[in-house]
Design an enzyme around this catalytic site. Sequence first.
Site, PDB file in Angstrom:
ATOM      1  N   ASN A  15       0.870  -1.179   0.000  1.00 18.40           N
ATOM      2  CA  ASN A  15       0.000   0.000   0.000  1.00 18.40           C
ATOM      3  C   ASN A  15       0.905   1.226   0.000  1.00 18.40           C
ATOM      4  O   ASN A  15       1.451   1.593   1.027  1.00 18.40           O
ATOM      5  CB  ASN A  15      -0.893   0.002   1.245  1.00 18.40           C
ATOM      6  CG  ASN A  15      -1.884  -1.133   1.233  1.00 18.40           C
ATOM      7  OD1 ASN A  15      -2.532  -1.381   0.233  1.00 18.40           O
ATOM      8  ND2 ASN A  15      -2.011  -1.833   2.343  1.00 18.40           N
ATOM      9  N   TYR A  45      -1.353  15.227   7.412  1.00 22.49           N
ATOM     10  CA  TYR A  45      -0.489  14.191   6.841  1.00 22.49           C
ATOM     11  C   TYR A  45       0.192  13.425   7.969  1.00 22.49           C
ATOM     12  O   TYR A  45       0.229  12.192   7.975  1.00 22.49           O
ATOM     13  CB  TYR A  45       0.545  14.828   5.912  1.00 22.49           C
ATOM     14  CG  TYR A  45       1.523  13.865   5.309  1.00 22.49           C
ATOM     15  CD1 TYR A  45       1.187  13.094   4.195  1.00 22.49           C
ATOM     16  CD2 TYR A  45       2.796  13.709   5.851  1.00 22.49           C
ATOM     17  CE1 TYR A  45       2.096  12.209   3.638  1.00 22.49           C
ATOM     18  CE2 TYR A  45       3.710  12.829   5.301  1.00 22.49           C
ATOM     19  CZ  TYR A  45       3.353  12.079   4.199  1.00 22.49           C
ATOM     20  OH  TYR A  45       4.264  11.199   3.643  1.00 22.49           O
ATOM     21  N   LYS A  50      -0.373   9.418   8.704  1.00 22.68           N
ATOM     22  CA  LYS A  50       0.739   8.467   8.668  1.00 22.68           C
ATOM     23  C   LYS A  50       0.968   7.836  10.036  1.00 22.68           C
ATOM     24  O   LYS A  50       1.341   6.666  10.128  1.00 22.68           O
ATOM     25  CB  LYS A  50       2.004   9.145   8.136  1.00 22.68           C
ATOM     26  CG  LYS A  50       1.905   9.520   6.653  1.00 22.68           C
ATOM     27  CD  LYS A  50       1.637   8.311   5.769  1.00 22.68           C
ATOM     28  CE  LYS A  50       1.615   8.669   4.299  1.00 22.68           C
ATOM     29  NZ  LYS A  50       1.504   7.477   3.435  1.00 22.68           N
ATOM     30  N   THR A  54      10.192  12.992  -4.678  1.00 18.46           N
ATOM     31  CA  THR A  54       8.945  12.821  -5.421  1.00 18.46           C
ATOM     32  C   THR A  54       8.386  14.201  -5.750  1.00 18.46           C
ATOM     33  O   THR A  54       8.827  15.209  -5.175  1.00 18.46           O
ATOM     34  CB  THR A  54       7.890  12.081  -4.568  1.00 18.46           C
ATOM     35  OG1 THR A  54       7.582  12.891  -3.423  1.00 18.46           O
ATOM     36  CG2 THR A  54       8.383  10.714  -4.132  1.00 18.46           C
TER      37      THR A  54
END
Length: 147
Positions: free
Chosen positions: A16, A83, A87, A118
Amino acid sequence: MLSTNFPPEIQSVVANIAGIGDGGDLFADDPGDWRRVVDIDLTAVVDATRLAVRAMRRCGHGGVVVNLASLIGLHPMAAAPVYSAAKAGVVNFTRSLAHLAADSGIRVNAICPGLVNTPMALAMGDDALAELRASGSILAHEDVAAC
């Protein structure tokens, strides 16, 4: 290069890895931005893990689920509170499934990388990333995949 030679007792592997950052205003009237972060970064992991474990149990041969969390799930970041919370949820959700290894031969693990090169990281801007680049603190995609 990732190995595809898994031990015979490991027939199924699910990773995932979806995730988005939170760039919206947490205190704005529209909850859409932060709810989308929770939906993708936590709810989708729970849903995919549930489906994977059900399928692995039906097959009866165990398996591995790898959930991509974040270092920010272990050490909160004020600039990205939702976020960070999502997480952290992935980390504790994963820890809560440790019993599956003994019960069903299904291991559920989380990896918690730091900043990865990224588009999400690049959106932080060159000034914010300059020190991290200079110190070599930004991971390459390959570093995470090797985990």
